[in-house]
Design a protein around this motif. Sequence first.
Motif, PDB file in Angstrom:
ATOM      1  N   HIS A 149       8.728 -54.624 -29.074  1.00  0.00           N
ATOM      2  CA  HIS A 149      10.078 -55.055 -28.693  1.00  0.00           C
ATOM      3  C   HIS A 149      11.054 -54.326 -29.610  1.00  0.00           C
ATOM      4  N   LEU A 150      11.909 -53.497 -29.030  1.00  0.00           N
ATOM      5  CA  LEU A 150      12.864 -52.697 -29.795  1.00  0.00           C
ATOM      6  C   LEU A 150      14.257 -52.910 -29.231  1.00  0.00           C
ATOM      7  N   ARG A 151      15.226 -52.991 -30.135  1.00  0.00           N
ATOM      8  CA  ARG A 151      16.616 -53.105 -29.688  1.00  0.00           C
ATOM      9  C   ARG A 151      17.501 -52.316 -30.642  1.00  0.00           C
ATOM     10  N   LEU A 152      18.274 -51.396 -30.088  1.00  0.00           N
ATOM     11  CA  LEU A 152      19.154 -50.547 -30.883  1.00  0.00           C
ATOM     12  C   LEU A 152      20.599 -50.978 -30.672  1.00  0.00           C
ATOM     13  N   ARG A 153      21.316 -51.069 -31.788  1.00  0.00           N
ATOM     14  CA  ARG A 153      22.732 -51.414 -31.688  1.00  0.00           C
ATOM     15  C   ARG A 153      23.521 -50.433 -32.553  1.00  0.00           C
ATOM     16  N   ASP A 154      24.446 -49.707 -31.942  1.00  0.00           N
ATOM     17  CA  ASP A 154      25.339 -48.802 -32.662  1.00  0.00           C
ATOM     18  C   ASP A 154      26.649 -49.536 -32.932  1.00  0.00           C
TER      19      ASP A 154
END
Length: 800
Positions: free
Chosen positions: A256-261
């Motif tokens: 489970h991966l989540r990227l937030r810029d």
Amino acid sequence: MAKRSTLFIRIVEGKNLPIKDITGSSDPYCIVKIDNEAIIRTATIWKTLSPFWGEEYTVHLPPYFRTVSFYVLDEDSLSRDDVIGKVSITKEVLSAKPQGVDGWMNLTEIDPDEEVQGEIHLQISVLGDGDIPRKLCCQVLEARDLAKKDRNGASDPFVRVRYNGKTYESSVVKKSCYPRWNESFEFELDEALTDSLLSVEVWDWDLVSRNDFLGKVLFNINKLQSALQEEGWFRLGPDKSKHSEYEGTLGSLRLHLRLRDEVVLPSSHYKPLTELLSQSGNWPDFIMLIDETTTAESRQEVANNLVKLFLGQGLVKEFLDVLFKLELDKTTEPNTLFRSNSLASKSMESFLKVAGMQYLHRLLGPIINRIFEEKKYVELDPSKVELKEAGCAGLHRQQTESDVIQQSSSLLQSYLSELLTSILQSASYCPLLICQVFHQLYLRVQERFPDPEYRKVKFIAVTSFLCLRFISPAIMSPKLFHLREKHADARTSRTLLLLAKAVQTIGNMDTLACCSKEPWMVRLQPAIQQGITQLKDFITRLVNCHESEDLELQTRMSLQCGTMEKEGFLFLHRTKDKCMPMTSPFKKYYVTLSKDTLSYSRTLHSKKSSSISLPKIRAVEKVEEKCFGSANVMQIISSEDSGQQETLYLDCKSVNELNHWLSALRKACSHNTNTMSCFHPGIYKADRWSCCHQKEKSDPGCDKTRHGVTLQEWYDPLDPDLEAQLIYQHLSSVQHAMRDKYYKLREQQGIQEADSGRDQKKSDGVSQLFDILQDLHEAHTAVEEEERSKNKNVFLELQT
């Protein structure tokens, strides 16, 4: 204004992994790499082809990273670990799915031609006679951070330049991943081949075996003729990937991966939002709207951000009290109180982890260590007893099932007794703020359920958080709460589970319910009943801790400022102008990172110690493996008052310990102004740098520093601007749902909806909130426009 990317990683489990050991199984673990730099190693799960890790990490990264990769390896004690396969995910894939990537992903074979990294510095020019271009000139200057292909921890790189059927090769730079060539190559331009490519390849030269591919860059000649010159650092790319014969047969990982810029604006932009949220008169409406419009998937993250924001404002006690009241108003059945995953429950979980982890470590550390060290076989369920695991009762008699259960019962009661004693003694060192929050909770529940038949409910409300959501999960998974470096083996894990069940039963304050579901737990009933009585006494003492306002203010300020304290034994070497000794230069020291200094001494309680002032630190970076024969060495580069530069080397025992220290030091030095943009990943030895072979000791460096790469940990200092930005992002995403919910509530209350024009004076906090969200949206839009304009100007300059 600050830019950064935050990557949430959860490595859940694996399945159908191939057999790597003669036992018919494997001992798998994962290495996580960001752009080929290892930042995380999971625990090894022994003797399984379907490992469960359940490990979570949050990594803060510069926004220019490219790829995150997960390598699965089989640990071997006698030989080099076997590589099973990998999963790679690009930043583009992660950015395209803001809700996150979640699911099973097949492991693929590792192709050496795809395992490339680093950058090359080139200057490419089109030279001509008058207006007609005639020659193509490629100047190969240097490269950095190349892949290590040789056993000595380096490579022997050279460059191969190809165009229009002609090939040139540079000289070979021995034993360096940071080579400098400064060589030029010229080609005759073929006007009929304007769409042809210039290929710049980097290779590792080998005397015996074939050369290893290190990466390449391709340039379109047509674009080059338009620009006439292109110069800069170019990232090396892989060769064409080959079809794997093992595709689909190496097993898979569930990730489970989540990227937030994030673009974090200056503090002044968030001041109206934090001031509005800090006005307690607005809280019932705000919190109700947030709770009812937040999805279950994001509730934990939102709760965590709100808790940290109010901790920073010194208002977390009041914030949680409002949540308690709202939850109690909705609760009619006391047995279900705080058992759902509401905003109140999630906020209390976050609060305990942020404010109570040191307390938890002191409370559980001794009993957890004892269980891990003893490795006793413990089992109460007759259907699960394995006599061969239990061993012999004596020299001449095999243990019976009854013997095993009786012995297990005695051991569990011993563990439980030690744990309860530790809990009872912990009232004296439980953080003041936690005591005050539980005091509020206790009183609120007592007011809501005053009848005699509900006299246990106020105790259960406290234990539902303290035992069921904090102590018990930490017992079951000590690694996830940083109590142990590795997961428990199967035997120890079963002991921890049974102990956690007993603690849960005590926390529920109901022995009958447990024993009816699992009748074999009845053997612990006397110990559990005694534990319930003891726990009631403990809670009574805990919630009646009355401290002065001065102590409350002190606690509040310590939480607001945050602490980056870290300590432990490391192997250390300090150098000024000394030459590097031939023998191992490292000696064991106890190293302590405090608010202002990094100090070290030969023993834990030594009065004599040395220290480095944190503001004097200019860089905290890794050191090449070939320098000391270890992949886990870091360097701390600092400047003395005289201007002399000094380097301190620390050797860590694992990649995790290395990155935790790197992360902690980088965060502690995040506001330093005299930081370095480049550094040497090697050491200065034999009158030259081992990395790039430069002879000047004052050479600025051959690799770029990585100040922005850090790990999020429970003891991180609070960052009010970031928390306000994250709350703004969430409120902005649910703004329309909040408006609809708010207007419906107003209609139900008989309030007539007024004209919603922006020039009208708003009389309530929720309307002000919508205005502030709009102002923040406009501020972010302005920043994005400015960034686009800046990039456009840079592009035009390059074109001209």
